[in-house]
Design an enzyme around this catalytic site. Sequence first.
Site, short mmCIF file in Angstrom:
data_model
loop_
_atom_site.label_atom_id
_atom_site.label_comp_id
_atom_site.label_asym_id
_atom_site.label_seq_id
_atom_site.Cartn_x
_atom_site.Cartn_y
_atom_site.Cartn_z
N GLY A 25 0.78 -1.24 0.00
CA GLY A 25 0.00 0.00 0.00
C GLY A 25 0.80 1.28 0.00
O GLY A 25 0.29 2.32 0.40
N ASN B 199 1.62 3.06 -2.54
CA ASN B 199 0.97 4.03 -3.44
C ASN B 199 -0.26 4.64 -2.78
O ASN B 199 -0.51 5.84 -2.93
CB ASN B 199 0.62 3.38 -4.78
CG ASN B 199 1.82 3.37 -5.73
OD1 ASN B 199 2.23 4.41 -6.23
ND2 ASN B 199 2.41 2.20 -5.92
N ARG C 126 -14.88 -15.87 -10.78
CA ARG C 126 -14.40 -14.49 -10.86
C ARG C 126 -15.54 -13.47 -10.99
O ARG C 126 -15.56 -12.47 -10.26
CB ARG C 126 -13.42 -14.34 -12.03
CG ARG C 126 -12.88 -12.93 -12.21
CD ARG C 126 -11.99 -12.80 -13.44
NE ARG C 126 -10.85 -13.71 -13.42
CZ ARG C 126 -9.77 -13.55 -12.67
NH1 ARG C 126 -9.66 -12.50 -11.89
NH2 ARG C 126 -8.79 -14.42 -12.71
N MET D 253 -3.76 -6.80 -7.60
CA MET D 253 -3.10 -7.82 -8.42
C MET D 253 -4.05 -8.86 -8.98
O MET D 253 -3.68 -10.02 -9.16
CB MET D 253 -1.97 -8.47 -7.60
CG MET D 253 -0.93 -7.48 -7.08
SD MET D 253 -0.18 -6.44 -8.37
CE MET D 253 1.01 -7.60 -9.06
N ASN E 6 -5.40 2.71 -13.21
CA ASN E 6 -4.49 1.72 -12.64
C ASN E 6 -3.07 2.24 -12.78
O ASN E 6 -2.74 2.87 -13.79
CB ASN E 6 -4.63 0.40 -13.41
CG ASN E 6 -3.66 -0.68 -12.94
OD1 ASN E 6 -3.51 -0.90 -11.73
ND2 ASN E 6 -3.00 -1.35 -13.86
N HIS F 131 0.81 0.97 -13.18
CA HIS F 131 1.51 -0.24 -13.59
C HIS F 131 3.00 0.08 -13.73
O HIS F 131 3.36 1.08 -14.33
CB HIS F 131 0.94 -0.74 -14.92
CG HIS F 131 1.60 -1.99 -15.40
ND1 HIS F 131 1.33 -3.23 -14.84
CD2 HIS F 131 2.55 -2.21 -16.34
CE1 HIS F 131 2.07 -4.14 -15.43
NE2 HIS F 131 2.82 -3.56 -16.35
N SER G 95 3.41 3.66 -15.55
CA SER G 95 2.32 4.24 -16.33
C SER G 95 1.05 4.25 -15.49
O SER G 95 0.80 3.33 -14.72
CB SER G 95 2.03 3.38 -17.57
OG SER G 95 3.19 3.21 -18.37
N LEU H 83 -6.01 -6.47 -20.01
CA LEU H 83 -5.10 -6.35 -18.86
C LEU H 83 -3.98 -5.35 -19.16
O LEU H 83 -3.22 -5.52 -20.11
CB LEU H 83 -4.49 -7.72 -18.55
CG LEU H 83 -3.47 -7.73 -17.40
CD1 LEU H 83 -4.13 -7.48 -16.07
CD2 LEU H 83 -2.69 -9.03 -17.38
N ASP H 84 -3.89 -4.31 -18.34
CA ASP H 84 -2.87 -3.26 -18.48
C ASP H 84 -2.89 -2.67 -19.89
O ASP H 84 -1.87 -2.18 -20.39
CB ASP H 84 -1.47 -3.82 -18.16
CG ASP H 84 -1.37 -4.35 -16.74
OD1 ASP H 84 -2.01 -3.77 -15.85
OD2 ASP H 84 -0.68 -5.38 -16.54
N GLU I 93 6.54 6.46 -8.79
CA GLU I 93 5.11 6.13 -8.72
C GLU I 93 4.40 7.00 -7.68
O GLU I 93 3.26 7.42 -7.87
CB GLU I 93 4.92 4.65 -8.37
CG GLU I 93 5.38 3.69 -9.45
CD GLU I 93 5.06 2.23 -9.09
OE1 GLU I 93 3.97 1.95 -8.57
OE2 GLU I 93 5.93 1.37 -9.32
C1 GAR Z 1 3.49 -0.94 -7.46
O1 GAR Z 1 4.79 -0.99 -7.96
C2 GAR Z 1 2.47 -0.94 -8.58
O2 GAR Z 1 2.91 -0.22 -9.71
C3 GAR Z 1 2.40 -2.42 -8.89
O3 GAR Z 1 2.41 -3.04 -7.64
C4 GAR Z 1 3.15 -2.23 -6.73
C5 GAR Z 1 2.29 -1.99 -5.52
O4 GAR Z 1 3.04 -1.41 -4.49
N1 GAR Z 1 1.21 -2.74 -9.62
C6 GAR Z 1 1.10 -3.78 -10.44
O5 GAR Z 1 2.01 -4.54 -10.66
C7 GAR Z 1 -0.24 -3.92 -11.09
N2 GAR Z 1 -0.25 -5.01 -12.01
P1 GAR Z 1 2.32 -0.79 -3.21
O6 GAR Z 1 1.40 -1.85 -2.62
O7 GAR Z 1 3.42 -0.43 -2.28
O8 GAR Z 1 1.55 0.42 -3.67
#
Ligand code: GAR
Length: 210
Positions: free
Chosen positions: A12, A14, A65, A90, A107, A109, A136, A144-145, A174
């Site tokens: 978490g 971000n 899902r 994820m 999102n 990525h 990004s 996906l992405d 990020e």
């Molecule tokens: C981040 O690097 C984000 O860009 C990536 O997971 C990490 C989460 O970190 N996201 C993905 O890979 C999405 N497919 P965080 O939990 O510390 O924010």
Amino acid sequence: PLKVAVLASGRGSNLASLIAARDAGTLPVEFVLVGSDKASAGALRLAESAGIPTLALNPKSYPDRPSFDRALFDRIAASGAGLLVLAGFMRVIDAAVVAEWEGRAINIHPSLLPKYPGLHTHRRCLEAGDAEHGASVHYVTAELDGGPVVAQARIPVGAADTEATLAERLLAEEHKLLPAVVGAIASGRLRWSGKAMFDGRPLAAPLTLA
Ligand code: GAR
């Protein structure tokens, strides 16, 4: 203020960057929900500390899902969120559910999309011998992405870089990029009208906001 829901599966950081920007007065949003598919996610603990309502749903408690995603997104809709931010969420999201959030979900990525959708982006960047890596933020679509990229941050790749050093340096970027994009949406500069619009014009190339 713009009501924001966040989905996160992991630590978490971000989410923490968004909360910090809100607390600093530079991000005029209200966090209405932080949800996760992992009850142990650090993001949920962060949200609790910040007084944000949380929700943990276990995918294993649902037959498939679509039913998990339906339950999760019903709760997000009930939160009143106008924007959904995937910050380290994820899981692939069911296409029909995603479609209902077209233009209202973003999102982050860890790659310079369209390079390296999916997992292990830092490793794939190193293996390809890229001189540059990045992150990004894109609008979420069923692919996906694969949705329209709105902003990117870049870092150089050095000879001594490893997956861990790249991940660490990119994460710092990020943490500027995501609050900047959410801020652009909150201010109305960035909006969705069948496609991404910035300052009233269709976005021609990813922004550099951070
Ligand atoms: C981040 O690097 C984000 O860009 C990536 O997971 C990490 C989460 O970190 N996201 C993905 O890979 C999405 N497919 P965080 O939990 O510390 O924010």
